[in-house]
Design an enzyme around this catalytic site. Structure first.
Site, PDB file in Angstrom:
ATOM      1  CE  LYS A 197      -3.206  -2.910   0.009  1.00 57.98           C
ATOM      2  NZ  LYS A 197      -4.495  -3.344   0.376  1.00 57.98           N
TER       3      LYS A 197
HETATM    4  C1  LIG Z   1      -5.312  -4.575   0.834  1.00 54.76           C
HETATM    5  C2  LIG Z   1      -6.777  -4.431   0.885  1.00 54.76           C
HETATM    6  C3  LIG Z   1      -7.518  -4.810   2.012  1.00 54.76           C
HETATM    7  C4  LIG Z   1      -6.935  -5.606   3.144  1.00 54.76           C
HETATM    8  O1  LIG Z   1      -5.941  -5.000   3.841  1.00 54.76           O
HETATM    9  P1  LIG Z   1      -5.102  -5.837   4.939  1.00 54.76           P
HETATM   10  O2  LIG Z   1      -4.375  -4.764   5.682  1.00 54.76           O
HETATM   11  O3  LIG Z   1      -4.199  -6.746   4.168  1.00 54.76           O
HETATM   12  O4  LIG Z   1      -6.064  -6.565   5.793  1.00 54.76           O
HETATM   13  C5  LIG Z   1      -8.871  -4.522   2.057  1.00 54.76           C
HETATM   14  N1  LIG Z   1      -9.476  -3.918   1.014  1.00 54.76           N
HETATM   15  C6  LIG Z   1      -8.826  -3.592  -0.105  1.00 54.76           C
HETATM   16  C7  LIG Z   1      -9.569  -2.923  -1.211  1.00 54.76           C
HETATM   17  C8  LIG Z   1      -7.450  -3.865  -0.226  1.00 54.76           C
HETATM   18  O5  LIG Z   1      -6.798  -3.585  -1.368  1.00 54.76           O
END
Ligand SMILES: *Cc1c(COP(=O)(O)O)cnc(C)c1O
Length: 415
Positions: A197
């Site tokens: 992210k």
């Molecule tokens: C990455 C992601 C998540 C999950 O995030 P985590 O921190 O890995 O639990 C949820 N929603 C979307 C749209 C994502 O891209």
């Protein structure tokens, strides 16, 4: 050339901050988490920020906080990462999937149609970093019809008196809506700090509270901090100070707190986000758009309009009038040139678990249509001009040649 898709941003500041945590004698939840929460409040202008160990665990906690349970419904888009649905299932409730619009975010008209007396919450996904149409979603939630349908069954539900709006902002830290931080557009905004992210803590997430004024935000913050640490009234950091050994368990909490050694990574990144990391992403997105827009097959991602601006997390390139099979071939050829690309997302109804549970992709025609022609290009601050030139050349060469071949095939079939 070998260009990876989304490596984490690790500079000397990040390394120094992590080393500082390691040398401090305290590596789990403590001062670094507090500092990270303060930075997030500064960036988003939210009322409160609670760091946890993932988006997914944070979402489960907030659905539980609102009293969501078996028999309840939560409206989500079919086009997202599976976590958007799994958090609902883990509370025993039913994810009600709806289709998206051409900008890849949830379609407010579909939300309106999906609301029933069982609807307790909506999770709107800021896909690729683009904020959803929050004004439309909020006016549906606040309409007399929706309020009359709403059945309050928990203390929080009674207090709110309407459907809860949660933002899946896993992609959208730093995005804006109506000239303000997009995190202010919903009751609860949850960021992901997973390794890929915009901001990462390796694994992690943050819950921003922007609940209406009749919620006591300090009280909610304290409750959620305790709840995210087994319901224990004193965290380990407080207990580590002399004479503080006695503790109590107040709730059947979760164990989802963020460690300081992880928070340190995100802290060092966030300090340079607005000034350096976010503008670097934006420049790459603009370059892609500028150089690809001369091709008639190019469908530009929605990045900015009069109400909102993306956080440029994903560059979802779409190619006009191609089949899923042709898209897959294009990806294969781009990858063979040393450029790693991705697809965001395979609509959830197409994944085995959801398909077997009865979700049917035929009911989400736009999710399928967007998925079938989508290719996510690398976009991150570490990409050089040379890298992005190479990526653009690779994409253009592969797409042009595939389209030419497809046209020739078509002609020979007609003959
Ligand atoms: C990455 C992601 C998540 C999950 O995030 P985590 O921190 O890995 O639990 C949820 N929603 C979307 C749209 C994502 O891209």
């Amino acid at each position: 050339m070998n260009i990876s898709f989304s490596p984490p941003f690790i500079d000397q500041n990040v390394i120094n901050e992590v080393v500082d945590a390691l040398k401090s004698g305290w590596i789990t939840s403590g001062p670094k988490v507090k500092e990270l929460e303060a930075e997030i409040l500064h960036l988003t202008k939210s009322k409160s920020a609670i760091c946890v160990n993932s988006w997914t665990s944070g979402a489960i906690m907030m659905l539980k906080w609102f009293g969501i349970k078996e028999g309840d419904e939560v409206i989500i888009p079919a086009y997202s990462y599976c976590a958007t649905a799994l958090c609902v299932l883990h509370c025993g409730a039913t994810p009600v999937m709806v289709d998206i619009t051409d900008d890849l975010t949830i379609d407010p008209m579909q939300i309106k149609r999906a609301i029933t007396p069982k609807t307790k919450a909506i999770i709107a996904v800021d896909l690729a970093g683009l904020p959803c149409d929050y004004n439309a979603i909020k006016s549906i939630i606040k309409s007399t019809r929706s309020r009359n349908l709403f059945v309050a069954e928990s203390e929080k539900q009674q207090r709110l008196g309407r459907i809860l709006l949660i933002s899946d902002a896993a992609h959208s830290i730093g995005a804006t809506y109506m000239g303000h931080s997009a995190a202010l557009s919903s009751d609860i905004t949850i960021f992901s700090f997973h390794a890929v992210k915009n901001i990462t803590t390796a694994e992690g997430g943050c819950i921003c509270l922007n609940l209406p004024g009749f919620f006591d935000i300090n009280e909610e913050y304290t409750f959620l901090k305790v709840f995210s640490l087994n319901g224990q009234n004193k965290d380990a950091y407080t207990k580590s100070k002399g004479g503080n050994w006695r503790y109590d368990i107040l709730y059947k909490g979760l164990k989802i707190n963020m460690p300081d050694v992880c928070a340190a990574i995100g802290l060092a990144q966030l300090r340079q986000y607005k000034r350096f990391l976010l503008p670097a992403r934006k420049r790459i997105a603009q370059k892609y758009c500028q150089l690809l827009s001369k091709f008639e097959w190019f469908i530009s991602p929605s990045l900015k309009d009069h109400t909102r601006e993306s956080s440029y997390h994903i560059f979802p390139l779409r190619i006009k009038d191609i089949t899923e099979a042709l898209r897959d071939q294009i990806i294969e050829d781009i990858v063979s040139l040393g450029v790693t690309v991705n697809v965001h997302f395979i609509p959830m109804p197409m994944l085995s678990y959801f398909r077997k549970s009865g979700y049917d992709i035929a009911k989400y025609p736009n999710s399928y249509k967007q998925y079938a022609c989508e290719i996510s290009l690398p976009i991150y601050p570490g990409l050089t001009e040379e890298d992005t030139d190479y990526i653009i050349d690779a994409v253009v060469n592969v797409v042009q040649s595939k389209m030419r071949n497809a046209k020739l095939m078509e002609l020979s079939l007609i003959r």
